[in-house]
Design an enzyme around this catalytic site. Structure first.
Site, short mmCIF file in Angstrom:
data_model
loop_
_atom_site.label_atom_id
_atom_site.label_comp_id
_atom_site.label_asym_id
_atom_site.label_seq_id
_atom_site.Cartn_x
_atom_site.Cartn_y
_atom_site.Cartn_z
N TYR A 1 -5.29 -7.29 31.63
CA TYR A 1 -4.84 -8.59 32.11
C TYR A 1 -3.59 -8.98 31.34
O TYR A 1 -3.54 -8.85 30.12
CB TYR A 1 -5.93 -9.65 31.92
CG TYR A 1 -5.51 -11.06 32.26
CD1 TYR A 1 -5.36 -12.02 31.26
CD2 TYR A 1 -5.25 -11.44 33.57
CE1 TYR A 1 -4.99 -13.33 31.57
CE2 TYR A 1 -4.88 -12.74 33.89
CZ TYR A 1 -4.75 -13.68 32.88
OH TYR A 1 -4.37 -14.97 33.19
N ASP B 1 1.60 -4.88 25.87
CA ASP B 1 1.21 -6.29 25.90
C ASP B 1 0.32 -6.53 24.68
O ASP B 1 -0.87 -6.22 24.69
CB ASP B 1 0.46 -6.60 27.19
CG ASP B 1 -0.06 -8.03 27.21
OD1 ASP B 1 -0.55 -8.46 28.28
OD2 ASP B 1 0.00 -8.70 26.17
N LYS C 1 -0.43 -16.14 21.33
CA LYS C 1 -1.63 -16.47 20.56
C LYS C 1 -1.37 -16.62 19.06
O LYS C 1 -0.96 -17.66 18.58
CB LYS C 1 -2.73 -15.44 20.86
CG LYS C 1 -3.15 -15.46 22.35
CD LYS C 1 -4.23 -14.48 22.65
CE LYS C 1 -4.44 -14.32 24.14
NZ LYS C 1 -5.34 -15.31 24.72
P1 KE4 Z 1 -1.46 -16.84 28.42
O1 KE4 Z 1 -0.51 -17.01 29.58
O2 KE4 Z 1 -2.87 -17.26 28.77
O3 KE4 Z 1 -0.96 -17.44 27.11
O4 KE4 Z 1 -1.52 -15.25 28.09
C1 KE4 Z 1 -1.86 -14.37 29.12
C2 KE4 Z 1 -2.35 -13.07 28.51
C3 KE4 Z 1 -1.48 -11.98 28.46
N1 KE4 Z 1 -1.86 -10.81 27.93
C4 KE4 Z 1 -3.10 -10.66 27.41
C5 KE4 Z 1 -3.50 -9.33 26.82
C6 KE4 Z 1 -4.02 -11.73 27.43
O5 KE4 Z 1 -5.28 -11.56 26.93
C7 KE4 Z 1 -3.64 -12.96 27.98
C8 KE4 Z 1 -4.58 -14.15 28.05
N2 KE4 Z 1 -5.87 -13.94 27.51
C9 KE4 Z 1 -6.94 -14.77 28.04
C10 KE4 Z 1 -8.25 -14.30 27.42
N3 KE4 Z 1 -8.78 -13.19 28.11
C11 KE4 Z 1 -6.69 -16.22 27.84
C12 KE4 Z 1 -7.86 -17.12 28.19
C13 KE4 Z 1 -7.64 -17.87 29.47
O6 KE4 Z 1 -7.12 -17.27 30.42
O7 KE4 Z 1 -8.01 -19.05 29.47
#
Ligand code: KE4
Length: 433
Positions: free
Chosen positions: A147, A242, A270
């Site tokens: 993801y 990523d 993060k």
């Molecule tokens: P954000 O756009 O949520 O900051 O990041 C997206 C993203 C990109 N790449 C990786 C590997 C990620 O895990 C994420 C977002 N992680 C999720 C947890 N699985 C955030 C939690 C959520 O979507 O509320």
């Protein structure tokens, strides 16, 4: 059993649903994968988090990764307090963004230039556009189960055939947006070789989570990341890591330091924001210099490099750069792993675990199954996970509300937290035996 939040959470959830889709601002928070009422949290310190009904939990979500030092670390909070009174956002360059960019490029070998944005989604979306713009190619390879946020080109599922181009993985994503994304199984070298044989000169980049953590936690097979580095180099495609989850968490230089790989571009988020909204992407200068205003690839953001977020990120990375945090995280992770193994063995529950550093996951699947990709992860018993999750909650332990997420330790988790966790774990696993 499926309770979740208490009275105050239920009241707030009822109000939230009147003014917000699903009552939440990010779907996973709605507890749909585990059932029950989502918990509204009120405060957090170190390894512990308190909900609006006053119940306290040991937190293994850590805001999905940012809270690597534990919540409300004094140096991070003080840094934000110190800059807040000087103005929250200028929309101009300022010293904090230079300091954090210098810190990040020092900590990640091979990272020559970096651009800040406001989320992991923006970071990966910008990497894709930059790769296409600088390589003059259209296709992107991603992997099922990885993801990368919710940009259209990456909300794409595998096509019907092994080499058919992606199909939209969300309403609102068009066939056009998905048609240049090829989705392959992770840990499968043959699939990548076939894709390059079919589309070689059209492939701008291969994008992956080097340690996928959004299908539960999946480790790359031995040599797999090196294989991807070599085949992308051979076909003049970019390799994009990523590291939104793994960056600055697994090591100062993230997964690329652990596995000794230098990708061409990396996405971060993060941890580098210390809990504030920050994303970033970076890589070799010759690629990054294709970005506006120097180059033809456009990318922008009103709050990119926001002073408060830069201050929080810089304070967090300064603590991490002192080096002893990673030793502590590994020590705690090892102790947790020994405990998990013992409790799973004693309970006879159909569960296994995966850990790397301060990231770990319990899979409720046939004992001994090594999960190497999304298809195998999907063999897990999500109902069993749901019962386990709620039993842990009752015991004062907060795991991610989905089998297909990853748990995070912080530097604030210590023996006391592990002992309380053992008690709750023993009870929760007994449910599943
Ligand atoms: P954000 O756009 O949520 O900051 O990041 C997206 C993203 C990109 N790449 C990786 C590997 C990620 O895990 C994420 C977002 N992680 C999720 C947890 N699985 C955030 C939690 C959520 O979507 O509320």
């Amino acid at each position: 059993m499926k309770e979740g939040g208490g009275n105050r959470s239920r009241e707030l959830f009822a109000r939230a649903k009147k003014v917000t889709p699903g009552g939440v601002h990010s779907p996973v928070r709605a507890f749909r994968a585990v059932g029950g009422t989502p918990i509204f949290m009120a405060s957090a310190q170190g390894a512990r988090i308190q909900d609006v009904d006053g119940k306290e939990y040991i937190d293994y979500v850590g805001s999905w990764g940012p809270a690597i030092l534990g919540h409300a670390h004094p140096e991070v909070v003080d840094a934000v307090r110190c800059v807040a009174g000087k103005g929250l956002s200028f929309g101009t360059p300022h010293e904090g963004e230079v300091e954090l960019a210098e810190m990040i490029t020092r900590m990640v070998p091979g990272l020559e230039k970096i651009r800040f944005c406001n989320s992991g989604t923006e970071a990966t979306m910008s990497c894709v556009r930059l790769a296409r713009g600088c390589m003059g190619r259209t296709k992107i390879i991603k992997f099922a189960g990885c993801y990368h946020g919710h940009s259209d080109a990456l909300l794409v599922a595998a096509g019907s055939g092994a080499l058919t181009l992606g199909r939209p993985d969300s309403a609102g994503v068009t066939e056009g947006a998905a048609q240049d994304t090829l989705v392959l199984p992770f840990n499968d070298e043959t699939a990548v070789e076939a894709a390059f044989a079919e589309y070689g000169k059209e492939i701008a980049a291969v994008l992956l989570e080097p340690v996928p953590a959004n299908a539960g936690l999946i480790l790359p097979a031995k040599g797999y990341l090196h294989f991807l580095r070599e085949i992308t180099r051979k076909h003049h495609a970019l390799l994009i890591f990523d590291e939104v989850m793994t960056g600055f968490r697994l090591a100062p230089g993230g997964a690329q330091e652990i596995y000794g790989i230098r990708p061409d571009l990396s996405a971060f988020g993060k941890v580098i924001g210390g809990g504030m909204p920050v994303g970033a992407f970076g890589g070799r200068a010759e690629v990054m210099d294709f970005l506006a205003p120097d180059g033809p690839v456009y990318q922008a953001g009103t709050l990119s490099g926001n002073p408060m977020a830069m201050a929080a990120g810089l304070a967090q990375l300064k603590v991490l750069a002192r080096g002893d945090v990673y030793k502590k995280l590994e020590k705690t992770g090892k102790a947790l792993e020994v405990m998990l193994a013992q409790e799973i063995k004693d309970s006879g529950a159909p569960a296994t675990w995966v850990r790397i550093g301060s990231m770990f996951c319990l899979f409720f699947c046939p004992a001994g199954l090594v999960i190497r990709n999304l298809q195998e992860a999907r063999r897990c018993d999500t109902q069993a996970y749901s019962l386990f999750f709620h039993s842990l909650l009752d015991g004062g332990v907060y795991f991610p509300p989905s089998q297909f997420e990853t748990c995070f330790l912080s530097a604030a988790h210590g023996d006391g937290e592990l002992e309380l966790t053992r008690t709750a774990l023993r009870q929760a696993l007994r449910h599943k035996a």
